[in-house]
Design an enzyme around this catalytic site. Structure first.
Site, PDB file in Angstrom:
ATOM      1  N   TYR A  12     123.896  59.433  78.825  1.00  0.00           N
ATOM      2  CA  TYR A  12     122.717  58.853  79.435  1.00  0.00           C
ATOM      3  C   TYR A  12     122.567  58.076  80.798  1.00  0.00           C
ATOM      4  O   TYR A  12     122.079  58.376  81.772  1.00  0.00           O
ATOM      5  CB  TYR A  12     122.323  57.556  78.479  1.00  0.00           C
ATOM      6  N   SER A 125     131.892  46.987  80.000  1.00  0.00           N
ATOM      7  CA  SER A 125     130.494  46.632  79.562  1.00  0.00           C
ATOM      8  C   SER A 125     130.726  44.901  79.559  1.00  0.00           C
ATOM      9  O   SER A 125     131.792  44.339  79.469  1.00  0.00           O
ATOM     10  CB  SER A 125     130.673  47.164  77.944  1.00  0.00           C
ATOM     11  N   TYR A 149     134.683  48.423  69.112  1.00  0.00           N
ATOM     12  CA  TYR A 149     133.919  49.072  70.535  1.00  0.00           C
ATOM     13  C   TYR A 149     134.336  48.070  71.532  1.00  0.00           C
ATOM     14  O   TYR A 149     134.897  48.378  72.641  1.00  0.00           O
ATOM     15  CB  TYR A 149     132.445  48.909  70.273  1.00  0.00           C
ATOM     16  N   LYS A 153     136.958  48.500  74.973  1.00  0.00           N
ATOM     17  CA  LYS A 153     136.643  48.274  76.422  1.00  0.00           C
ATOM     18  C   LYS A 153     137.704  47.201  77.013  1.00  0.00           C
ATOM     19  O   LYS A 153     138.195  47.503  78.017  1.00  0.00           O
ATOM     20  CB  LYS A 153     135.459  47.701  76.391  1.00  0.00           C
TER      21      LYS A 153
HETATM   22  P1  NAD Z   1     126.395  58.291  75.898  1.00  0.00           P
HETATM   23  O1  NAD Z   1     126.732  58.322  74.560  1.00  0.00           O
HETATM   24  O2  NAD Z   1     124.791  58.776  76.345  1.00  0.00           O
HETATM   25  O3  NAD Z   1     127.179  58.998  76.991  1.00  0.00           O
HETATM   26  C1  NAD Z   1     128.768  59.285  76.890  1.00  0.00           C
HETATM   27  C2  NAD Z   1     128.996  60.863  76.919  1.00  0.00           C
HETATM   28  O4  NAD Z   1     130.120  60.668  76.886  1.00  0.00           O
HETATM   29  C3  NAD Z   1     128.198  61.610  76.053  1.00  0.00           C
HETATM   30  O5  NAD Z   1     127.789  62.537  76.807  1.00  0.00           O
HETATM   31  C4  NAD Z   1     129.537  62.134  74.798  1.00  0.00           C
HETATM   32  O6  NAD Z   1     129.070  63.270  74.633  1.00  0.00           O
HETATM   33  C5  NAD Z   1     130.551  62.168  76.178  1.00  0.00           C
HETATM   34  N1  NAD Z   1     131.743  61.978  75.077  1.00  0.00           N
HETATM   35  C6  NAD Z   1     132.087  60.881  74.414  1.00  0.00           C
HETATM   36  N2  NAD Z   1     133.575  61.053  73.907  1.00  0.00           N
HETATM   37  C7  NAD Z   1     134.018  62.313  74.671  1.00  0.00           C
HETATM   38  C8  NAD Z   1     135.363  62.722  74.858  1.00  0.00           C
HETATM   39  N3  NAD Z   1     136.198  62.245  73.949  1.00  0.00           N
HETATM   40  N4  NAD Z   1     135.704  63.578  75.827  1.00  0.00           N
HETATM   41  C9  NAD Z   1     134.399  64.086  76.520  1.00  0.00           C
HETATM   42  N5  NAD Z   1     133.190  63.566  76.483  1.00  0.00           N
HETATM   43  C10 NAD Z   1     133.157  62.428  75.608  1.00  0.00           C
HETATM   44  O7  NAD Z   1     126.416  56.824  76.590  1.00  0.00           O
HETATM   45  P2  NAD Z   1     126.139  56.019  77.652  1.00  0.00           P
HETATM   46  O8  NAD Z   1     125.105  55.050  77.165  1.00  0.00           O
HETATM   47  O9  NAD Z   1     125.648  56.749  79.058  1.00  0.00           O
HETATM   48  O10 NAD Z   1     127.472  55.145  78.256  1.00  0.00           O
HETATM   49  C11 NAD Z   1     128.224  55.660  79.006  1.00  0.00           C
HETATM   50  C12 NAD Z   1     129.501  54.824  79.139  1.00  0.00           C
HETATM   51  O11 NAD Z   1     128.835  53.576  79.406  1.00  0.00           O
HETATM   52  C13 NAD Z   1     130.212  54.690  77.989  1.00  0.00           C
HETATM   53  O12 NAD Z   1     131.706  54.515  77.945  1.00  0.00           O
HETATM   54  C14 NAD Z   1     129.771  53.379  77.434  1.00  0.00           C
HETATM   55  O13 NAD Z   1     130.492  52.815  76.383  1.00  0.00           O
HETATM   56  C15 NAD Z   1     129.529  52.428  78.219  1.00  0.00           C
HETATM   57  N6  NAD Z   1     128.553  51.511  78.195  1.00  0.00           N
HETATM   58  C16 NAD Z   1     127.255  51.621  77.844  1.00  0.00           C
HETATM   59  C17 NAD Z   1     126.221  50.622  77.622  1.00  0.00           C
HETATM   60  C18 NAD Z   1     124.864  51.033  77.037  1.00  0.00           C
HETATM   61  O14 NAD Z   1     124.328  49.953  76.624  1.00  0.00           O
HETATM   62  N7  NAD Z   1     124.311  52.152  77.240  1.00  0.00           N
HETATM   63  C19 NAD Z   1     126.636  49.399  78.049  1.00  0.00           C
HETATM   64  C20 NAD Z   1     127.951  49.160  78.567  1.00  0.00           C
HETATM   65  C21 NAD Z   1     128.839  50.110  78.589  1.00  0.00           C
HETATM   66  N1  UFG Z   2     117.223  43.583  68.866  1.00  0.00           N
HETATM   67  C1  UFG Z   2     116.463  43.561  68.149  1.00  0.00           C
HETATM   68  N2  UFG Z   2     115.779  44.483  67.152  1.00  0.00           N
HETATM   69  C2  UFG Z   2     116.483  45.696  67.292  1.00  0.00           C
HETATM   70  C3  UFG Z   2     117.433  45.668  68.199  1.00  0.00           C
HETATM   71  C4  UFG Z   2     117.898  44.684  69.103  1.00  0.00           C
HETATM   72  O1  UFG Z   2     115.864  42.383  67.756  1.00  0.00           O
HETATM   73  O2  UFG Z   2     116.085  46.571  66.447  1.00  0.00           O
HETATM   74  C5  UFG Z   2     117.723  42.360  69.798  1.00  0.00           C
HETATM   75  C6  UFG Z   2     119.073  42.269  69.755  1.00  0.00           C
HETATM   76  O3  UFG Z   2     119.378  41.177  68.587  1.00  0.00           O
HETATM   77  C7  UFG Z   2     119.440  41.585  70.884  1.00  0.00           C
HETATM   78  C8  UFG Z   2     118.670  42.513  71.983  1.00  0.00           C
HETATM   79  O4  UFG Z   2     117.689  43.020  71.048  1.00  0.00           O
HETATM   80  O5  UFG Z   2     119.047  40.238  71.010  1.00  0.00           O
HETATM   81  C9  UFG Z   2     119.423  43.277  72.568  1.00  0.00           C
HETATM   82  O6  UFG Z   2     119.901  44.393  71.604  1.00  0.00           O
HETATM   83  P1  UFG Z   2     120.961  45.684  72.062  1.00  0.00           P
HETATM   84  O7  UFG Z   2     121.179  46.402  70.691  1.00  0.00           O
HETATM   85  O8  UFG Z   2     119.541  46.451  72.609  1.00  0.00           O
HETATM   86  O9  UFG Z   2     121.925  45.239  73.038  1.00  0.00           O
HETATM   87  P2  UFG Z   2     122.997  44.261  72.880  1.00  0.00           P
HETATM   88  O10 UFG Z   2     123.081  43.397  73.976  1.00  0.00           O
HETATM   89  O11 UFG Z   2     123.136  44.036  71.311  1.00  0.00           O
HETATM   90  O12 UFG Z   2     124.390  45.331  73.160  1.00  0.00           O
HETATM   91  C10 UFG Z   2     124.366  46.045  74.387  1.00  0.00           C
HETATM   92  C11 UFG Z   2     125.126  47.164  74.142  1.00  0.00           C
HETATM   93  C12 UFG Z   2     126.633  47.135  73.751  1.00  0.00           C
HETATM   94  C13 UFG Z   2     127.286  46.271  74.826  1.00  0.00           C
HETATM   95  C14 UFG Z   2     126.329  44.959  74.916  1.00  0.00           C
HETATM   96  C15 UFG Z   2     126.926  44.054  76.092  1.00  0.00           C
HETATM   97  O13 UFG Z   2     124.375  48.152  72.750  1.00  0.00           O
HETATM   98  O14 UFG Z   2     127.243  48.445  73.958  1.00  0.00           O
HETATM   99  O15 UFG Z   2     124.966  45.140  75.120  1.00  0.00           O
HETATM  100  O16 UFG Z   2     126.976  44.777  77.006  1.00  0.00           O
HETATM  101  F1  UFG Z   2     128.532  45.709  74.411  1.00  0.00           F
END
Ligand code: NAD
Ligand code: UFG
Length: 339
Positions: A12, A125, A149, A153
């Protein structure tokens, strides 16, 4: 021109960053095992940019594959997205998460060190702040984690800090993302979760498009204005541009900096539902459900450091976020799978 290596480039945030990098004139190499993505995202980035991406299939835990990657391509810096990110799943599969995220990062850094590529942007994160005592949250806030998770991080942040301490010729940024949402304005790339979405925005979008009947709002008894959880939602294109700025910063600086990428503004779950349905003129049925274990009440960033160091700030509004989420979801009801 050397490549910017994106681990997890098909995901993403990786795919949106690939597009911003190509638009800024960089060459992009993606290394992904496609455990949570498909090549289609990168194909669409190529169509949108009119430029090509080198796509290599591989796992960051595979040291030999990484060596080969670095020997076959000239790489100047790495943006490290690859990792697993589902909080609930991480409590069920802790070893898998530590292996993939922590061991994978150690392996990546070992190979980077060997070949002398020492510029790294890491996807951290806001989860590393745990249940922060104060908002807005500055980078100096204490760190903690409550699930594997989050622990992964946090561990990676410590490992990278120790590495820079030992070898000051590294340049690293730990980008602490708040809540990425939205999609590219074209509607061509976006978030494509597997199965039932864990996160709020993809869940709302799937309810709106009719794939799910209603949203469960997890708790309305938090100490917030309307009782529902408050988060700092940030448009994924703003987030992607933050990576371009971080790379430009690393072209000039060594050392390590943790930097929040957020807007500094918090919205509640009900704010999000209301914005989505009003702006897009679509119904989002919901009911109040019990709190989700592990959730915190309020989380939003103090975003000033990103502005000061990177010259970056979020530019997209809440309306942009919900509009672009809906454009992606309504144009691609089954994500990339229909392609
Ligand atoms: P995503 O799952 O869409 O992207 C992660 C990508 O890494 C995927 O394409 C997956 O196939 C690849 N991948 C996973 N393990 C691998 C491995 N061992 N070797 C090679 N490729 C691998 O997730 P995203 O939302 O794009 O998140 C990207 C990064 O940002 C992640 O590290 C995630 O923890 C971090 N992050 C995401 C969020 C969020 O809410 N989306 C918030 C904070 C941090
Ligand atoms: N929520 C709902 N219903 C749902 C999903 C979420 O009410 O079906 C609420 C949650 O309780 C929260 C808010 O929407 O209050 C946001 O929830 P998310 O799951 O979208 O996001 P979080 O803040 O819980 O977690 C996200 C990422 C984690 C990261 C965290 C802090 O998913 O990976 O932000 O960066 F660790």
């Amino acid at each position: 021109m050397p490549y910017i290596l994106l681990t997890g480039g098909a995901g993403y945030i990786g795919s949106h960053t690939a597009l911003e990098l190509l638009n800024a004139g960089y060459q992009v190499l993606s290394f992904d095992n496609y455990s949570n993505s498909s090549t289609e995202a990168l194909n669409r980035v190529e169509q949108l940019s009119g430029k090509s991406i080198v796509k290599v299939t591989g796992d960051i835990r595979d040291e030999a594959a990484l060596r080969q990657l670095f020997s076959e391509h000239q790489i100047s810096a790495v943006v490290h997205f690859a990792g697993l990110k589902a909080v609930g799943e991480s409590t069920q599969l802790p070893l898998h998460y530590y292996d993939n995220n922590v061991a994978g990062t150690v392996t990546l850094c070992r190979v980077m060190r060997e070949v002398g590529v020492k510029k790294l942007v890491f996807s951290s994160s806001a989860t590393v702040y745990g249940d922060a005592k104060q908002v807005p949250i500055p980078e100096s806030a204490p760190r903690s984690a409550t699930n594997p998770y989050g622990q992964s991080k946090l561990m990676i942040e410590y490992i990278l800090q120790d590495l820079v301490q030992a070898e000051p010729d590294w340049g690293m940024t730990l980008l602490r993302y708040f809540n990425p949402v939205g999609a590219h304005h074209s509607g061509q790339i976006g978030e494509d979760p597997n199965g039932i979405p864990n996160n709020l925005m993809p869940f709302i979008s799937q309810v709106a498009v009719g794939k799910r009947s209603s949203l469960s709002v997890f708790g309305n008894d938090y100490p917030t204005p309307d009782g529902t959880g408050v988060r700092d939602y940030i448009h994924v294109v703003d987030l992607a541009r933050g990576h371009v700025k971080a790379l430009q910063y690393l072209e000039q600086h060594n050392g390590i900096e943790a930097i929040n990428l957020g807007t500094g503004v918090g919205y509640s779950v009900l704010d999000m539902v209301k914005a989505f349905s009003t702006v897009n003129q679509v119904a989002v049925p919901y009911q109040i459900a019990p709190r989700r274990p592990g959730d915190i009440a309020v989380c939003y960033a103090q975003p000033d450091k990103a502005k000061r160091l990177l010259g970056w700030q979020a530019e997209h509004s809440l309306d942009d976020m919900v509009k672009d989420s809906w454009r992606w979801q309504s144009q691609n009801p089954d994500g990339y799978k229909q392609a």
